[in-house]
Design an enzyme around this catalytic site. Structure first.
Site, PDB file in Angstrom:
ATOM      1  N   LYS A 188      -8.066  -2.241  -3.485  1.00 50.06           N
ATOM      2  CA  LYS A 188      -7.589  -2.761  -2.191  1.00 50.06           C
ATOM      3  C   LYS A 188      -8.701  -3.585  -1.581  1.00 50.06           C
ATOM      4  O   LYS A 188      -9.874  -3.368  -1.859  1.00 50.06           O
ATOM      5  CB  LYS A 188      -7.260  -1.590  -1.257  1.00 50.06           C
ATOM      6  CG  LYS A 188      -6.282  -1.945  -0.178  1.00 50.06           C
ATOM      7  CD  LYS A 188      -4.866  -1.824  -0.677  1.00 50.06           C
ATOM      8  CE  LYS A 188      -3.855  -2.265   0.349  1.00 50.06           C
ATOM      9  NZ  LYS A 188      -2.498  -1.866  -0.038  1.00 50.06           N
ATOM     10  N   ASP A 225      -0.881  -7.602   2.099  1.00 52.10           N
ATOM     11  CA  ASP A 225      -0.711  -6.368   2.863  1.00 52.10           C
ATOM     12  C   ASP A 225      -0.586  -6.856   4.311  1.00 52.10           C
ATOM     13  O   ASP A 225      -0.219  -8.024   4.529  1.00 52.10           O
ATOM     14  CB  ASP A 225      -1.918  -5.421   2.651  1.00 52.10           C
ATOM     15  CG  ASP A 225      -1.648  -3.980   3.110  1.00 52.10           C
ATOM     16  OD1 ASP A 225      -1.044  -3.214   2.348  1.00 52.10           O
ATOM     17  OD2 ASP A 225      -2.021  -3.621   4.244  1.00 52.10           O
TER      18      ASP A 225
HETATM   19  N1  GLU Z   1      -0.099  -3.897  -0.295  1.00 52.11           N
HETATM   20  C1  GLU Z   1       1.006  -3.389  -1.039  1.00 52.11           C
HETATM   21  C2  GLU Z   1       0.853  -1.887  -1.209  1.00 52.11           C
HETATM   22  O1  GLU Z   1       0.390  -1.231  -0.302  1.00 52.11           O
HETATM   23  C3  GLU Z   1       1.271  -4.152  -2.317  1.00 52.11           C
HETATM   24  C4  GLU Z   1       0.142  -4.248  -3.283  1.00 52.11           C
HETATM   25  C5  GLU Z   1       0.443  -5.160  -4.473  1.00 52.11           C
HETATM   26  O2  GLU Z   1       1.538  -5.684  -4.605  1.00 52.11           O
HETATM   27  O3  GLU Z   1      -0.490  -5.321  -5.276  1.00 52.11           O
HETATM   28  O4  GLU Z   1       1.218  -1.291  -2.189  1.00 52.11           O
END
Ligand code: GLU
Length: 449
Positions: free
Chosen positions: A130, A170
């Site tokens: 992340k 996100d």
């Molecule tokens: N931010 C999204 C999550 O919390 C998607 C992450 C992604 O698609 O890599 O899962």
């Protein structure tokens, strides 16, 4: 051979707190997972010996960097950028980028930690990571957002790659930002590497359903929970919190499945529309105008806007919290239960506090934790990577069917693990155990790395 006494889960947690001071959200996410793992360690002594939990709680790599840029007045601005590459046992690091003023290392680590288990639960070949920045896109011009994204990628690109680390969106990072980030990556590397980012535009390597996937997935997960209790969304009242990408598409899918979605919220308050929210107006206000929900009430006569206040005051049968972490506390949970709420499906990451979780548990409310219920977003990112790798592009219908099957499988994995490890019906335990087992098995096979 002399062996050290196996550390208890309590002492492992104590070490995590001591080694990561002040990172409350990270502590909270770790605590919840560790509370589920005692029966797993009892069955797998090799994981204690190999310090599997301690290793999983320590990110493989953490990158913190300066992001300098100039605003429209020519003033120099400095933000802090992050990428936490948490675990690559199952595939390249995968997870979104969050641009929000609240972002600091503790938020990125909680999100990265959750992502490891979530991605494992999808059954797809993706590790967990992340990132983000404490940049506030609110009130910024197109040019400012673009320059920020370019500066951010100018540092981050060296850590990315379709087989290494694949970011997506996100909070605060949507299609527009992914476009600027991809453009800068391509320019610096001189490579059209579609699989390096997901959430791309349909014209340049994006996948159908990725935009809708998290909200759709959380709604499919709610349907799975209701089906297990012999019922469905048909004719049910639903309240969704938030008014971003996850919330909007939860509203759409729940409505398509016959529910009446009567309220959603943003940081200024919430709107209630007993007849059901009008998605087209919502989309126009939030996505086109990037405006406030009060403008929805200005346009729709049957709607009422409540400034401030909690959207969880609105009675509903099903709640889909889709705003942000810790938005639903113990009091809100008690009100939901008192008002007849029978199921909660988390569209956001960790929106319910530990106190809220206790309330739902005690009341027997069906509860889908974010790492399972919102896994549809990242799962569809994995489908985007699959399409990029084969230079293919699937139809909306085919992709949505895949997503629905994936959510069904995620539900089944959680519910079976809960049963097998002594907590039938507890999807929090089920998600933590099933996610942990898949990651631990791969890490065990890879040796001490
Ligand atoms: N931010 C999204 C999550 O919390 C998607 C992450 C992604 O698609 O890599 O899962």
């Amino acid at each position: 051979m002399v062996r050290a006494v196996a550390p208890s889960i309590e002492s492992i947690y104590g070490d995590v707190v001591r080694r990561n001071p002040g990172e409350e959200e990270f502590h909270q996410a770790v605590r919840e997972v560790l509370d589920s793992l005692a029966p797993v360690l009892a069955r797998h002594p090799e994981y204690t010996e190999m310090k599997m939990i301690e290793r999983i709680c320590e990110p493989e790599r953490q990158i913190i960097f300066r992001v300098p840029w100039t605003d429209d007045r020519g003033e120099v601005q400095i933000n802090r950028g992050f990428r936490v590459e948490f675990n690559s046992a199952l595939g390249p690091y995968k997870g979104g980028l969050r641009f929000h003023p609240s972002v600091y290392l503790g938020i990125v680590k909680f999100l990265g930690f959750e992502q490891v288990f979530k991605n494992a639960l999808t059954g797809m070949p993706i590790g967990g990571g992340k990132g983000g920045a404490d940049f506030d896109p609110k009130g910024r011009s197109e040019g400012e957002v673009m320059r920020f994204c370019q500066s951010f990628m100018t540092e981050l690109y060296r850590h990315l790659g379709e087989h290494t680390d694949v970011p997506a969106g996100d909070i605060g990072v949507g299609g527009r930002e992914i476009g600027y980030l991809f453009g800068q990556y391509k320019r610096i590397t001189n490579r059209y590497e579609s699989g390096v980012l997901t959430g791309k535009g349909l014209a340049w390597g994006g996948a159908r359903v990725r935009t809708e996937a998290t909200g759709y997935g959380a709604t499919f997960f709610a349907s799975e929970m209701l089906a297990a209790h012999g019922t469905s969304l048909e004719g049910r009242t639903v309240v969704v919190s938030g008014a971003g990408n996850v919330a909007l598409y939860a509203v759409q899918k729940a409505t398509q499945l016959g529910a009446r979605v009567i309220a959603c919220s943003d940081s200024g308050g919430y709107v209630v529309d007993e007849g059901g929210l009008d998605l087209e107006v919502l989309q126009h206000v939030k996505e086109v105008q990037r405006g406030r929900l009060s403008e929805y009430a200005d346009r729709v006569p049957s709607a009422r806007h409540v400034a401030g206040g909690s959207v969880w005051d609105v009675p509903c049968a099903v709640a889909i919290p889709s705003a942000t972490q810790n938005e639903l506390d113990g009091d809100a949970a008690a009100r939901l239960v008192r008002n007849g709420c029978i199921a909660v499906s988390e569209g956001a990451n960790m929106p319910s506090t530990p106190e809220a979780l206790e309330v739902f548990r005690a009341a027997g409310t069906a509860f889908g934790p974010g790492k399972a219920a919102n896994a549809g977003g990242v799962a569809t990112s994995a489908l985007e990577m699959q399409q990029n790798a084969s230079r293919d592009s699937w139809t909306f219908e085919h992709t949505e069917a895949r997503l629905q099957q994936i959510m069904h499988d995620v539900y089944a994995r959680c519910s079976e693990a809960a049963e097998e490890y002594g907590s039938p019906g507890d999807l929090v335990v089920g998600a933590n155990v099933a996610g942990f087992l898949r990651v631990a098995e791969a890490m065990h096979a890879h040796g001490l790395v």
